[in-house]
Enzyme design. Sequence first.
Site, PDB file in Angstrom:
ATOM      1  N   LYS A 184       0.839  -1.211   0.000  1.00 28.34           N
ATOM      2  CA  LYS A 184       0.000   0.000   0.000  1.00 28.34           C
ATOM      3  C   LYS A 184       0.873   1.259   0.000  1.00 28.34           C
ATOM      4  O   LYS A 184       0.679   2.152  -0.824  1.00 28.34           O
ATOM      5  CB  LYS A 184      -0.944   0.005   1.219  1.00 28.34           C
ATOM      6  CG  LYS A 184      -1.899  -1.185   1.259  1.00 28.34           C
ATOM      7  CD  LYS A 184      -2.864  -1.101   2.428  1.00 28.34           C
ATOM      8  CE  LYS A 184      -2.207  -1.204   3.787  1.00 28.34           C
ATOM      9  NZ  LYS A 184      -1.552  -2.491   4.072  1.00 28.34           N
ATOM     10  N   ARG A 228     -10.084   0.506   8.453  1.00 31.06           N
ATOM     11  CA  ARG A 228      -9.601  -0.850   8.664  1.00 31.06           C
ATOM     12  C   ARG A 228     -10.630  -1.713   9.399  1.00 31.06           C
ATOM     13  O   ARG A 228     -10.363  -2.879   9.663  1.00 31.06           O
ATOM     14  CB  ARG A 228      -8.360  -0.752   9.544  1.00 31.06           C
ATOM     15  CG  ARG A 228      -7.155  -1.487   9.055  1.00 31.06           C
ATOM     16  CD  ARG A 228      -6.059  -1.035   9.988  1.00 31.06           C
ATOM     17  NE  ARG A 228      -4.844  -1.690   9.852  1.00 31.06           N
ATOM     18  CZ  ARG A 228      -3.773  -1.175   9.256  1.00 31.06           C
ATOM     19  NH1 ARG A 228      -3.854  -0.024   8.632  1.00 31.06           N
ATOM     20  NH2 ARG A 228      -2.649  -1.820   9.276  1.00 31.06           N
ATOM     21  N   ARG A 265      11.513  -5.907   4.883  1.00 30.92           N
ATOM     22  CA  ARG A 265      11.330  -4.456   4.687  1.00 30.92           C
ATOM     23  C   ARG A 265      12.334  -3.678   5.535  1.00 30.92           C
ATOM     24  O   ARG A 265      12.598  -4.010   6.685  1.00 30.92           O
ATOM     25  CB  ARG A 265       9.911  -4.060   5.083  1.00 30.92           C
ATOM     26  CG  ARG A 265       9.719  -2.549   5.122  1.00 30.92           C
ATOM     27  CD  ARG A 265       8.285  -2.117   5.204  1.00 30.92           C
ATOM     28  NE  ARG A 265       7.526  -2.781   6.236  1.00 30.92           N
ATOM     29  CZ  ARG A 265       6.191  -2.707   6.341  1.00 30.92           C
ATOM     30  NH1 ARG A 265       5.509  -2.001   5.446  1.00 30.92           N
ATOM     31  NH2 ARG A 265       5.567  -3.314   7.309  1.00 30.92           N
ATOM     32  N   ARG A 295      11.153  -2.025  11.028  1.00 29.56           N
ATOM     33  CA  ARG A 295      10.027  -1.634  11.901  1.00 29.56           C
ATOM     34  C   ARG A 295       9.867  -2.656  13.019  1.00 29.56           C
ATOM     35  O   ARG A 295       9.956  -3.856  12.771  1.00 29.56           O
ATOM     36  CB  ARG A 295       8.732  -1.560  11.069  1.00 29.56           C
ATOM     37  CG  ARG A 295       8.381  -0.146  10.662  1.00 29.56           C
ATOM     38  CD  ARG A 295       7.257  -0.054   9.698  1.00 29.56           C
ATOM     39  NE  ARG A 295       6.022  -0.713  10.085  1.00 29.56           N
ATOM     40  CZ  ARG A 295       4.892  -0.643   9.369  1.00 29.56           C
ATOM     41  NH1 ARG A 295       4.858   0.065   8.268  1.00 29.56           N
ATOM     42  NH2 ARG A 295       3.802  -1.258   9.758  1.00 29.56           N
ATOM     43  N   ARG A 355      -0.683  -9.603  12.907  1.00 29.47           N
ATOM     44  CA  ARG A 355      -1.278  -8.574  12.035  1.00 29.47           C
ATOM     45  C   ARG A 355      -2.102  -9.225  10.921  1.00 29.47           C
ATOM     46  O   ARG A 355      -3.174  -8.740  10.562  1.00 29.47           O
ATOM     47  CB  ARG A 355      -0.176  -7.678  11.451  1.00 29.47           C
ATOM     48  CG  ARG A 355       0.420  -6.757  12.506  1.00 29.47           C
ATOM     49  CD  ARG A 355       1.724  -6.151  12.060  1.00 29.47           C
ATOM     50  NE  ARG A 355       1.588  -5.228  10.956  1.00 29.47           N
ATOM     51  CZ  ARG A 355       2.621  -4.760  10.261  1.00 29.47           C
ATOM     52  NH1 ARG A 355       3.848  -5.139  10.558  1.00 29.47           N
ATOM     53  NH2 ARG A 355       2.425  -3.915   9.275  1.00 29.47           N
TER      54      ARG A 355
END
Length: 217
Positions: free
Chosen positions: A13, A87, A126, A159, A170
């Site tokens: 996203k 969400r 990431r 992160r 998640r």
Amino acid sequence: MKLILLGPPGAGKGTQCKRIIEKYGMIHMSSGDILRAERKANSDLGQKAQSYMDSGALVPDDLIIDMMIKAIKEAPASGYVLDGFPRTVAQGDGLDAALANAGEKIDAIVNLQVPNEAIISRMTGRRCCPVCGAVYHIENLKPKTEGQCDKGCGELVQRPDDTPEVVANRLKIYDEQTAAVVGYYQEKGNVILDIDANQEIDKVTADVFEKLDALKG
Ligand code: AP5
């Protein structure tokens, strides 16, 4: 244009939003980025959000709705892409009520579709720049110099919610609480642009642009 970008954690996203706003001249409103900025500033909201974010749980709806409606009210007329919001169905109701009050509406929902198996490696690989917010991947989107932001900001970081355990939580929460948001907008008759996001980053971007160009006419 006013767009919502939906998709599971790690669907791409943020990556695609940056490209959409460059091409179409809108602004990017990421609930995750706003929350991380609040945490960095050690604000009241940032402190309240911390434990939810670290475990991969959703921050309570009332806090998120207030935060995002405030940001939307300050958005320029050129439009925006909402990333990570709404969400939950309650957040969708909150957004729709605020937009209806202002006589506005969402033009389309871009729905990035990726199977869970592909997501785990995306998120654990990431790397982010804590200064400018640029996002890289150790294999799929490498910085020019390993571990360093291309814009000269310094070292990239992982992160804290990108560990395998938190990623699993998640994804579970996405399936339980967020996946239903697509159906919510379908039932309301909104335009949904389904995108196969399990392809190379540039191919996903090309598909998104093709559908948005067709929408603009
Ligand atoms: P948030 O920051 O919104 O996280 P998220 O939705 O889980 O999404 P991500 O930012 O992890 O992923 P992304 O889809 O943007 O993927 P990216 O482009 O980086 O939320 C964090 C937390 O804040 C939540 O857990 C929650 O606690 C809280 N929160 C936020 N909003 C909330 C809300 N509305 N309500 C309640 N709580 C809220 O890509 C991922 C990686 O993959 C990158 O390394 C990238 O380079 C790579 N990549 C991207 N596309 C591809 C591709 N096509 N192929 C290969 N690799 C790719």
